[in-house]
Design a protein around this motif. Sequence first.
Motif, PDB file in Angstrom:
ATOM      1  N   PRO A 134      29.828  31.825  17.666  1.00  0.00           N
ATOM      2  CA  PRO A 134      30.162  30.408  17.454  1.00  0.00           C
ATOM      3  C   PRO A 134      31.283  30.230  16.432  1.00  0.00           C
ATOM      4  N   ASP A 135      31.380  31.168  15.470  1.00  0.00           N
ATOM      5  CA  ASP A 135      32.430  31.078  14.452  1.00  0.00           C
ATOM      6  C   ASP A 135      33.820  31.195  15.057  1.00  0.00           C
ATOM      7  N   LEU A 136      33.972  32.093  16.034  1.00  0.00           N
ATOM      8  CA  LEU A 136      35.271  32.248  16.689  1.00  0.00           C
ATOM      9  C   LEU A 136      35.611  31.020  17.521  1.00  0.00           C
ATOM     10  N   LEU A 137      34.613  30.471  18.218  1.00  0.00           N
ATOM     11  CA  LEU A 137      34.847  29.253  18.992  1.00  0.00           C
ATOM     12  C   LEU A 137      35.309  28.123  18.086  1.00  0.00           C
ATOM     13  N   GLU A 138      34.619  27.946  16.990  1.00  0.00           N
ATOM     14  CA  GLU A 138      34.981  26.871  16.056  1.00  0.00           C
ATOM     15  C   GLU A 138      36.365  27.105  15.441  1.00  0.00           C
ATOM     16  N   ALA A 139      36.707  28.367  15.230  1.00  0.00           N
ATOM     17  CA  ALA A 139      38.001  28.691  14.625  1.00  0.00           C
ATOM     18  C   ALA A 139      39.165  28.277  15.519  1.00  0.00           C
ATOM     19  N   ILE A 140      38.960  28.281  16.836  1.00  0.00           N
ATOM     20  CA  ILE A 140      40.041  27.870  17.741  1.00  0.00           C
ATOM     21  C   ILE A 140      39.886  26.412  18.168  1.00  0.00           C
ATOM     22  N   GLY A 141      38.898  25.718  17.606  1.00  0.00           N
ATOM     23  CA  GLY A 141      38.722  24.304  17.903  1.00  0.00           C
ATOM     24  C   GLY A 141      37.867  24.007  19.110  1.00  0.00           C
ATOM     25  N   ARG A 142      37.059  24.972  19.559  1.00  0.00           N
ATOM     26  CA  ARG A 142      36.187  24.764  20.717  1.00  0.00           C
ATOM     27  C   ARG A 142      34.766  24.499  20.233  1.00  0.00           C
ATOM     28  N   ASP A 143      34.178  23.408  20.700  1.00  0.00           N
ATOM     29  CA  ASP A 143      32.816  23.038  20.320  1.00  0.00           C
ATOM     30  C   ASP A 143      31.827  23.942  21.051  1.00  0.00           C
ATOM     31  N   PRO A 144      31.065  24.784  20.346  1.00  0.00           N
ATOM     32  CA  PRO A 144      30.106  25.679  21.004  1.00  0.00           C
ATOM     33  C   PRO A 144      29.091  24.931  21.870  1.00  0.00           C
ATOM     34  N   ALA A 145      28.793  23.681  21.529  1.00  0.00           N
ATOM     35  CA  ALA A 145      27.804  22.910  22.285  1.00  0.00           C
ATOM     36  C   ALA A 145      28.224  22.713  23.736  1.00  0.00           C
ATOM     37  N   LYS A 146      29.523  22.688  23.992  1.00  0.00           N
ATOM     38  CA  LYS A 146      29.998  22.515  25.371  1.00  0.00           C
ATOM     39  C   LYS A 146      29.614  23.710  26.236  1.00  0.00           C
ATOM     40  N   LEU A 147      29.668  24.899  25.677  1.00  0.00           N
ATOM     41  CA  LEU A 147      29.272  26.090  26.444  1.00  0.00           C
ATOM     42  C   LEU A 147      27.756  26.247  26.458  1.00  0.00           C
ATOM     43  N   ALA A 148      27.096  25.805  25.415  1.00  0.00           N
ATOM     44  CA  ALA A 148      25.627  25.884  25.364  1.00  0.00           C
ATOM     45  C   ALA A 148      25.003  25.060  26.484  1.00  0.00           C
ATOM     46  N   ALA A 149      25.712  24.022  26.945  1.00  0.00           N
ATOM     47  CA  ALA A 149      25.188  23.146  28.006  1.00  0.00           C
ATOM     48  C   ALA A 149      25.328  23.749  29.397  1.00  0.00           C
ATOM     49  N   VAL A 150      26.008  24.891  29.509  1.00  0.00           N
ATOM     50  CA  VAL A 150      26.268  25.497  30.829  1.00  0.00           C
ATOM     51  C   VAL A 150      25.080  26.367  31.230  1.00  0.00           C
ATOM     52  N   LYS A 151      24.241  25.813  32.102  1.00  0.00           N
ATOM     53  CA  LYS A 151      23.070  26.535  32.593  1.00  0.00           C
ATOM     54  C   LYS A 151      22.903  26.299  34.094  1.00  0.00           C
ATOM     55  N   ALA A 152      22.501  27.351  34.810  1.00  0.00           N
ATOM     56  CA  ALA A 152      22.263  27.253  36.248  1.00  0.00           C
ATOM     57  C   ALA A 152      21.009  26.416  36.494  1.00  0.00           C
ATOM     58  N   PRO A 153      20.910  25.792  37.692  1.00  0.00           N
ATOM     59  CA  PRO A 153      21.840  25.875  38.827  1.00  0.00           C
ATOM     60  C   PRO A 153      22.988  24.888  38.705  1.00  0.00           C
ATOM     61  N   PHE A 154      24.057  25.143  39.517  1.00  0.00           N
ATOM     62  CA  PHE A 154      25.203  24.246  39.577  1.00  0.00           C
ATOM     63  C   PHE A 154      25.143  23.456  40.878  1.00  0.00           C
ATOM     64  N   ASP A 155      25.662  22.244  40.858  1.00  0.00           N
ATOM     65  CA  ASP A 155      25.664  21.414  42.066  1.00  0.00           C
ATOM     66  C   ASP A 155      26.483  22.068  43.172  1.00  0.00           C
ATOM     67  N   ARG A 156      26.034  21.862  44.421  1.00  0.00           N
ATOM     68  CA  ARG A 156      26.704  22.396  45.601  1.00  0.00           C
ATOM     69  C   ARG A 156      27.172  21.224  46.460  1.00  0.00           C
ATOM     70  N   ILE A 157      28.472  21.141  46.683  1.00  0.00           N
ATOM     71  CA  ILE A 157      29.064  20.022  47.413  1.00  0.00           C
ATOM     72  C   ILE A 157      29.795  20.551  48.641  1.00  0.00           C
ATOM     73  N   PRO A 158      29.414  20.117  49.844  1.00  0.00           N
ATOM     74  CA  PRO A 158      30.134  20.572  51.035  1.00  0.00           C
ATOM     75  C   PRO A 158      31.560  20.033  51.055  1.00  0.00           C
ATOM     76  N   TYR A 159      32.441  20.763  51.704  1.00  0.00           N
ATOM     77  CA  TYR A 159      33.865  20.415  51.737  1.00  0.00           C
ATOM     78  C   TYR A 159      34.100  18.979  52.161  1.00  0.00           C
ATOM     79  N   GLU A 160      33.433  18.516  53.241  1.00  0.00           N
ATOM     80  CA  GLU A 160      33.713  17.173  53.737  1.00  0.00           C
ATOM     81  C   GLU A 160      33.331  16.092  52.727  1.00  0.00           C
ATOM     82  N   LYS A 161      32.259  16.341  51.962  1.00  0.00           N
ATOM     83  CA  LYS A 161      31.877  15.375  50.932  1.00  0.00           C
ATOM     84  C   LYS A 161      32.892  15.371  49.796  1.00  0.00           C
TER      85      LYS A 161
END
Length: 436
Positions: A261-288
């Motif tokens: 997290p220290d390296l993320l903060e050092a470059i200005g990236r909020d670690p909380a944004k990556l902490a929120a990335v958890k499976a599953p991810f939404d699946r959208i068909p091409y036509e939609k």
Amino acid sequence: MDCLATDFVKIKDILTGDIKSSTVKIRGWVHRQRSSGSIAFVVVRDATGIIQCAVKKGAVGDKAFDDAKGVFLESSVMLEGTVKKDERAPGGYEIGATDFETIFLGEPFPIAKDQSVEFLLDTRHLWLRSQKLTNIMKLRDYITRYLRQFFFERQFWELTPPIITKAACEGGSKLFEFDYFGEKAYLSESGQMYGEIFSFSLENIFILAPSFRAEPSRTVRHLAEYWHLEPEMAFYSQKMNMELQEKMIEFVCQRVVKLHPDLLEAIGRDPAKLAAVKAPFDRIPYEKAIEMCRGMDLKIEYGQDLGADEEAMLTKELTKPIFIHNHLKEFKAFYMREDKDKPGTVLSADMLAPEGHGEIIGGSERIWELGELKARMKEQKLDEKDYAWYVDLRKFGSVPHAGFGLGIERLTKWMLGLDHIRDAIPFPRTINRAYP
């Protein structure tokens, strides 16, 4: 002092309190320097961090004091002194020097504040020493390590494809062509087909190698040379393929957040944004996805592939990736298997990163039956002779299989919240740059 001695300590160990003595010796490069009267403040960096050093006249010899006052940015130095806590100093610690020596003075550093992007790219060999790029390169390394760890924990094998090839993987013409001992050859745009060879013996494999695309693209997410992670899995379906991808992305994001997290903060990236990335991810068909784009007043028609603008709008407000799946076979690669339950579409899936970063992964089930592969190649007017060995794989022990390709730089760009992909790789190769 001998700069090659083994008793120098790393700056990080001082900043974390992992040293047994308050008297230390460090070596590195000058990050900043200012002097006034009888004191010089020299901020020194090594690979692990930066620390301020106070060099006072009288506390060191005359030569040592003159050295400290005369150094340039990026001069290499070594010093000895006593560590003390000082909240005003970078990292909260300062070294009171008892000795200071210049290893190499060099010349005044040519990079100052407010330089143009082109100048910084021309001097990339020096600009890579900046704190931001140093931290980005550390994080890029960690991202790559954790990708490998993810696959090794699942008993995947890492293998290497050739870079010199005789045919296009995507069936297109955007390849770097060159003379190969009197014959026409190309720099590889993907190791996927070679990965399929390995999967028929080792089942689950991955490749991590450079790929090359001669696309005349001037966007914030295109490179002519990039690093390509390409797993191929025997006995895998489209569903299994997507599940593996989302677990992989979750794994890497969570590892980086937890451990760096220290390296993320050092470059200005909020670690909380990556902490929120958890499976599953939404699946959208091409036509939609097309309907959604048109609802945003984007000028795209059914039958067209999504471009950078559409992907950016679809993902701008998202906090984790999505899949766009089952694209029309007419604009997808010849090796993608048609969905028998949805004719005219292929068992494909592109993963789009959130916050407007767009596609980071493209994957699919591969055609594994000989008849379907030959028919698709005929549809796309490909000469079977150019792909003889690839066709051959479908004659001997073929099985259902799937795989995907991940651009390391695109993943890094999103995870670190970078504005441009050129900062996700040490030496960017773009349409107008092959130096340094």
